[in-house]
Design a protein around this motif. Structure first.
Motif, PDB file in Angstrom:
ATOM      1  N   ILE A 162      34.203  -0.776   7.831  1.00 24.11           N
ATOM      2  CA  ILE A 162      34.564  -0.471   6.446  1.00 24.11           C
ATOM      3  C   ILE A 162      34.080   0.919   6.071  1.00 24.11           C
ATOM      4  O   ILE A 162      34.804   1.715   5.457  1.00 24.11           O
ATOM      5  N   ASP A 163      32.842   1.248   6.473  1.00 23.67           N
ATOM      6  CA  ASP A 163      32.304   2.574   6.169  1.00 23.67           C
ATOM      7  C   ASP A 163      33.126   3.665   6.848  1.00 23.67           C
ATOM      8  O   ASP A 163      33.389   4.722   6.258  1.00 23.67           O
ATOM      9  N   LYS A 165      36.282   3.465   7.673  1.00 21.30           N
ATOM     10  CA  LYS A 165      37.567   3.538   6.983  1.00 21.30           C
ATOM     11  C   LYS A 165      37.433   4.325   5.688  1.00 21.30           C
ATOM     12  O   LYS A 165      38.263   5.175   5.363  1.00 21.30           O
ATOM     13  N   HIS A 166      36.365   4.048   4.940  1.00 24.96           N
ATOM     14  CA  HIS A 166      36.142   4.777   3.682  1.00 24.96           C
ATOM     15  C   HIS A 166      35.922   6.257   3.943  1.00 24.96           C
ATOM     16  O   HIS A 166      36.373   7.114   3.187  1.00 24.96           O
ATOM     17  N   THR A 167      35.202   6.556   5.050  1.00 21.23           N
ATOM     18  CA  THR A 167      34.954   7.962   5.383  1.00 21.23           C
ATOM     19  C   THR A 167      36.263   8.678   5.683  1.00 21.23           C
ATOM     20  O   THR A 167      36.491   9.807   5.236  1.00 21.23           O
ATOM     21  N   GLU A 169      39.218   7.822   4.570  1.00 21.80           N
ATOM     22  CA  GLU A 169      39.964   7.946   3.315  1.00 21.80           C
ATOM     23  C   GLU A 169      39.414   9.079   2.464  1.00 21.80           C
ATOM     24  O   GLU A 169      40.164   9.806   1.811  1.00 21.80           O
ATOM     25  N   GLU A 170      38.080   9.241   2.474  1.00 22.88           N
ATOM     26  CA  GLU A 170      37.488  10.325   1.705  1.00 22.88           C
ATOM     27  C   GLU A 170      37.919  11.677   2.259  1.00 22.88           C
ATOM     28  O   GLU A 170      38.200  12.618   1.525  1.00 22.88           O
ATOM     29  N   SER A 177      35.149   7.350  -1.927  1.00 23.97           N
ATOM     30  CA  SER A 177      35.654   6.004  -2.175  1.00 23.97           C
ATOM     31  C   SER A 177      34.532   5.116  -2.672  1.00 23.97           C
ATOM     32  O   SER A 177      33.353   5.392  -2.477  1.00 23.97           O
ATOM     33  N   GLN A 179      32.013   2.241  -2.601  1.00 24.32           N
ATOM     34  CA  GLN A 179      31.365   1.491  -1.541  1.00 24.32           C
ATOM     35  C   GLN A 179      31.119   0.067  -2.010  1.00 24.32           C
ATOM     36  O   GLN A 179      30.910  -0.184  -3.196  1.00 24.32           O
TER      37      GLN A 179
END
Length: 445
Positions: A162-163, A165-167, A169-170, A177, A179
């Protein structure tokens, strides 16, 4: 008529041989054959369209066939790569099995799904033979922890995904994003790694087991967890272990040629911490514990008071000085004097709080949530009880004084201690009874 018929025959032959170049000029035909010529022209166009469609479908099939062949080739390459990877993994595991025999730490490997033992290094095998009962309980603890370990490691891996993926996306959006408000993979101060959670197990025999698990705060690998285990052997000996558990792929022995042989396994590295724990306890006792009374000493008292001051916690400081100790030592011997100090220490512990022996005959009682007047009242009652006890040949009593250390103060702790000491000696001068009034019997005088 013969000319028109010849033109139609030639046109039909051209349609069959070269439909793209076949041409029929209706004006060259006689009126009786023009209708037939129109139909043949329509037939030529239909044949041309069918030929184009057939060619397009043929090209599409050839393209699909090429793609299929490329996929088959890629799968073959992947298969060979996987087989090479599996072979490399087998070789690495064989090397690991050999190398682990040279460590003094015990290593147990259990299947993640069946919980069957798939490997134990030489120290572990020796331990299983030499300490069968302890080994049984150790094995039980490891296996009972496996579902919890696997669950926490899976959560941690999902959190990392998840982290990541968020990275991504950012990076793509250029905006941070949101958290998640939970942190998976943590158990207890899941230390350093915030909250603390422990589990214990009571065994049916004379051995007791307990364990606590925490996420390894010093490790960046998402596939390991570090936790502690404590066992009490049948001879009432405390044994302490630190266990580090890994979730890794593993080839089961005897199935090297099967793709199903590659399963997940949990590796437990069991480190004997018993001697280190004992040394730490010994060092702690030397540093913070009074050997006679088993109370905390002056160093501990000062650190505890400094801690409460830093935490802005109000507390009372009671300074206690034992009376008539010199008379007891001189008249009845130092063993009696030591017993006297131990008795006073036990009496002070009934008050609660932190009781510390800070000198030969001096004690501190540190108490939170108590007013000085209430603390002095309790000390006074305890003093009267001891003074009324005439079971020994020497009197038992103490002098005391209590001071409140407020939440915030510019006055240093040493000043509070000095003021409380002064108040205690003022109390002693005022209320301590003369020795002649409290000596009950002394056959040696």
């Amino acid at each position: 008529m013969e000319h028109s018929l010849k033109l139609l025959v030639n046109y039909l032959q051209n349609i069959l041989d070269q439909p793209d170049t076949a041409v029929l000029r209706p004006e060259e035909l006689s009126p009786a054959y023009r209708e037939l010529g129109d139909k043949m022209t329509l037939l030529a166009e239909t044949i041309h369209d069918l030929k184009n469609q057939l060619q397009q479908k043929t090209e599409a099939l050839e393209l699909e066939n090429q793609v299929l062949m490329d996929n088959i080739q890629a799968m073959d390459e992947i298969g060979w790569s996987l087989e090479e990877s599996n072979q490399e993994l087998r070789n690495n595991l064989a090397l690991v099995n050999a190398l682990t025999d040279y460590t003094h730490n015990m290593i147990f490997v259990y299947s993640a799904d069946t919980c069957q033992e798939v490997h134990a290094n030489q120290p572990a095998r020796w331990f299983q033979k030499a300490h069968a009962q302890t080994s049984d309980y150790l094995t039980r603890m490891l296996l009972e922890k496996q579902p919890e370990i696997q669950h926490q490691l899976d959560l941690h891996q999902k959190s990392q995904k998840i982290d990541e993926k968020h990275t991504v996306e950012e990076v793509r959006s250029g905006e941070p994003s949101i958290q998640p408000d939970w942190t998976p993979g943590k158990i207890g101060t899941l230390s350093g790694c915030g909250r603390e959670r422990s589990s214990s197990m009571e065994c049916s025999s004379s051995m007791e087991c307990s364990s606590s698990m925490e996420c390894s705060s010093s490790m960046e690998c998402s596939s390991s967890m570090r936790w502690d285990m404590a066992l009490k052997d049948s001879d009432d000996t405390d044994i302490f272990y630190q266990v580090e558990s890994f979730l890794i792929p593993w080839f089961h022995s005897g199935a090297e040629n099967s793709h199903d042989a590659r399963k997940q396994a949990i590796v437990h590295i069991v480190i004997d911490e018993t001697e280190r724990q004992r040394r730490q306890k010994m060092i702690y006792r030397f540093a913070y514990v009074d050997p006679l009374t088993n109370l905390k000493n002056r160093r501990y008292a000062m650190e505890k008071m400094e801690q409460w001051v830093a935490e802005e916690t109000a507390f009372t400081l009671s300074f206690i000085d034992v009376d008539y100790l010199k008379y007891c030592n001189d008249t009845f011997g130092h063993e009696a004097g030591d017993s006297y100090l131990v008795e006073v220490s036990k009496a002070l512990q009934t008050l609660g709080g932190e009781v510390c022996r800070v000198g030969g005959d001096e004690f501190f009682v540190l108490q939170t949530g108590s007013a000085p007047a209430e603390q002095d009242r309790r000390l006074g009652e305890l003093r009267r009880q001891m003074l009324a006890d005439k079971s020994c040949g020497y009197p038992k009593c103490f002098s005391y004084a209590t001071t409140l250390i407020p939440v915030r103060s510019d006055t240093p702790l040493t000043a509070y201690i000095s003021d409380t000491d002064t108040k205690m000696y003022q109390y002693k001068q005022k209320y301590k009874l003369p020795l002649s009034d409290v000596v009950y019997r002394d056959d040696r005088i």
